[in-house]
Design an enzyme around this catalytic site. Structure first.
Site, PDB file in Angstrom:
ATOM      1  N   GLY A   1      12.419  -5.073  -1.251  1.00  0.00           N
ATOM      2  CA  GLY A   1      11.318  -4.312  -2.085  1.00  0.00           C
ATOM      3  C   GLY A   1      10.175  -4.101  -1.184  1.00  0.00           C
ATOM      4  O   GLY A   1       9.639  -2.749  -1.231  1.00  0.00           O
ATOM      5  N   GLY A   2       9.591  -4.951  -0.275  1.00  0.00           N
ATOM      6  CA  GLY A   2       8.623  -4.657   0.392  1.00  0.00           C
ATOM      7  C   GLY A   2       8.775  -3.667   1.709  1.00  0.00           C
ATOM      8  O   GLY A   2       8.087  -2.810   1.964  1.00  0.00           O
TER       9      GLY A   2
ATOM     10  N   GLY B   1       6.302  -9.863  -1.997  1.00  0.00           N
ATOM     11  CA  GLY B   1       7.665 -10.007  -2.668  1.00  0.00           C
ATOM     12  C   GLY B   1       8.546  -9.925  -1.686  1.00  0.00           C
ATOM     13  O   GLY B   1       8.613 -10.838  -0.651  1.00  0.00           O
ATOM     14  N   SER B   2       9.948  -9.470  -2.154  1.00  0.00           N
ATOM     15  CA  SER B   2      11.271  -9.571  -1.223  1.00  0.00           C
ATOM     16  C   SER B   2      11.107  -8.746   0.053  1.00  0.00           C
ATOM     17  O   SER B   2      10.476  -7.758   0.056  1.00  0.00           O
ATOM     18  CB  SER B   2      12.174  -9.446  -2.107  1.00  0.00           C
ATOM     19  N   VAL B   3      11.722  -8.946   0.982  1.00  0.00           N
ATOM     20  CA  VAL B   3      12.144  -7.975   1.977  1.00  0.00           C
ATOM     21  C   VAL B   3      12.564  -6.772   1.713  1.00  0.00           C
ATOM     22  O   VAL B   3      12.007  -5.685   2.339  1.00  0.00           O
ATOM     23  CB  VAL B   3      13.064  -8.856   3.318  1.00  0.00           C
TER      24      VAL B   3
ATOM     25  N   GLU C   1       3.441  -9.036   2.447  1.00  0.00           N
ATOM     26  CA  GLU C   1       4.176 -10.234   2.689  1.00  0.00           C
ATOM     27  C   GLU C   1       5.651 -10.099   2.102  1.00  0.00           C
ATOM     28  O   GLU C   1       5.880 -10.157   1.122  1.00  0.00           O
ATOM     29  CB  GLU C   1       3.459 -11.531   1.929  1.00  0.00           C
TER      30      GLU C   1
ATOM     31  N   CYS D   1       6.419 -19.323  -1.008  1.00  0.00           N
ATOM     32  CA  CYS D   1       6.809 -18.672  -0.012  1.00  0.00           C
ATOM     33  C   CYS D   1       6.776 -19.536   1.126  1.00  0.00           C
ATOM     34  O   CYS D   1       7.151 -18.932   2.183  1.00  0.00           O
ATOM     35  CB  CYS D   1       5.740 -17.354  -0.129  1.00  0.00           C
TER      36      CYS D   1
END
Length: 509
Positions: free
Chosen positions: A225-226, A221-223, A245, A282
């Site tokens: 959220g991750g 997912g996103s930077v 990721e 991605c």
């Protein structure tokens, strides 16, 4: 407090389609994790879990039509793309079944005592065991391959780890259907259906990473959220591995010789890669270094023609659409940035593909253009025009970690003449996969594949695609001087399971 409803939404219209259920409460998350934890023993037999994976793959194939229809209704990715992705997902389950059958992933090593060594070696027997319950966070852009039955789930089950999946809000109905396929496959082999748990909701995702019985996590997912989940995994009383990721720019370097030799071919290829799946991959090339001069001008002209002919498309949800429109607008407003084909809103529910250009010195002489070095999710790329090799190398040196890095070389450079070898050495520290004279979109499921890279591409050095993805969910353990009668069968001298192993320094197959 009443749990919030979970709705299936049509991205083509933004309208709710049906209520799938409700967001999981703390008690429901706990129940899902405990059920998964209780299913560990049922996965202990390699033959059983291998058969389970194959039955799950067959179940996906049998339910193909209904699954693709449900996926298209929630993602607008189209039946052709989704049918291929579902086939890939089923193939991946079968590939991990083969890996389980082979047994090499256990890394069995046996050393008998050697009193002549310095220091002396006792009887040592090493192999790998599953970590326990794995939390899987589904991706938006791959509703099959990186979701409920995707690579994280398949590799975790292959390792002997039950999973609890946090469904992605963009395809909740599909998530329920796929979870049902996996659970039915488990039941056919006497495995409790709780071996695959499924929860919905943002708070459920937070509770999941914090649950004391969760032993590891996989995320795509996103930077933002991750990173939040990564930090939460590290802040637990007992920290756990978090294989995330997060984001990738996937730079491309076009050499001057390559542009002079095949500018139009490269421009067309770039257009196809950056707009594939409405730019929602991605590994979409997000920043392309193109030389100044006639070859680079021809490349940009070819790219302009191809992208201008690309029809508007629907993104996975309206939040992503809003972020894309705002993101490209902010980037286009920077000094020195031009928009040969302006990206942005298409219609009320669509976006138009486009690209931006910027002189390389804007990225080397000041910090006001750092936004161009961040991923923008959707059908856009940034073309950076460089004047010489030093300027291109300076831009590359400023990039964060990536999943891929690509170089387009001339035929002579590819044959070993010129700087081809040197360029590959410059790109290698930037990414987990270095691509030569091809495009990064398309991640083959193969034993040699690596889908990962330096942070922020991923939070670990592992891969989420390919056979070695199973290693994320295992840990080594050594037995010293244990009697044969007490050893796991995998570590006995007579090798009753027929495993590949290293026995007193000799590799046995």
């Amino acid at each position: 407090m009443t749990a919030a409803p979970v709705w299936s939404v049509d991205p083509r219209t933004g309208k709710q389609r049906e209520q799938v259920g409700t967001e999981a409460t703390a008690q429901e998350v706990d129940a899902a994790v405990r059920a998964a934890h209780g299913a560990r023993a049922a996965l202990a037999d390699r033959a059983v879990r291998s058969a389970f994976l194959r039955t799950a793959a067959a179940g996906l194939d049998a339910a193909k039509d209904g699954l693709v229809e449900a996926a298209d209704a929630e993602t607008a990715l189209g039946p052709v793309r989704l049918t291929g992705e579902l086939a890939r997902t089923a193939y991946q389950l079968r590939a991990f079944s083969d890996i389980v059958d082979e047994g090499a992933f256990l890394d069995v090593v046996i050393d008998h005592p050697d009193d002549t060594a310095t220091p002396p070696v006792p009887d040592l027997r090493r192999y790998k065991v599953p970590l326990g319950v794995v939390a899987v966070y589904s991706a938006s852009n791959f509703p099959f391959a990186f979701s409920v039955a995707g690579g994280d789930t398949a590799s975790a089950l292959a390792a002997g780890c039950p999973v609890v999946v946090k469904a992605h809000p963009d395809h909740p109905a599909l998530s329920e259907l796929v979870a049902g396929v996996l659970r039915r496959a488990a039941a056919e082999h006497g495995i409790p259906e709780g071996v695959v748990g499924l929860v919905h909701g943002f708070e459920a995702g937070v509770r999941l990473i914090e649950h004391p019985l969760v032993a590891a996590a996989g995320f795509t997912g996103s930077v933002r959220g991750g990173r939040a989940l990564f930090d939460a995994a590290a802040a637990r009383p007992v920290p756990i591995p978090f294989h995330g990721e997060l984001g990738s720019l996937n730079p491309v370097l076009v050499t001057e010789a390559a542009a002079a030799e095949r500018a139009e071919e490269i421009g067309d290829g770039l257009a196809g890669s950056m707009t594939l799946g409405v730019g929602q991959f991605c590994v979409k090339p997000g920043l392309v270094l193109v030389p100044s001069g006639a070859g680079g001008d021809r490349l940009v002209k070819s790219l302009t023609d191809a992208v201008a002919d690309t029809a508007p498309g629907v993104l996975l949800d309206h939040r992503m659409r809003d972020n894309f429109v705002a993101g490209v607008s902010e980037r286009a407003a920077l000094a020195g940035v031009d928009s040969p084909v302006p990206p942005g809103a298409g219609g009320e529910h669509t976006v138009s593909a486009g690209f931006l250009t910027v002189p390389a010195d804007r990225l080397t002489e000041d910090g006001g253009h750092d936004l161009l070095l961040e991923e923008c999710f959707g059908p856009v790329t940034v073309v950076v025009r460089y004047s010489d090799e030093t300027e291109a190398a300076t831009v590359l040196s400023r990039l964060p970690g990536n999943l891929t890095a690509t170089v387009q070389l001339s035929s002579e450079e590819a044959a070993g003449q010129g700087r081809g070898t040197e360029i590959l050495a410059e790109l290698t520290p930037l990414a987990g996969r270095v691509v030569v004279n091809a495009w990064p979109t398309g991640v083959a499921v193969a034993p040699a594949q690596h889908h990962g890279g330096p942070y922020p591409a991923t939070t670990s050095g592992s891969t989420s695609v390919g056979g070695t993805a199973i290693e994320r969910w295992l840990r080594p353990v050594v037995y010293q001087n244990a009697p044969q009668s007490l050893l796991p069968r995998e570590l006995r001298d007579d090798n009753p399971l027929g495993l590949p192993r290293r026995f007193d320094g000799v590799l046995e197959r």
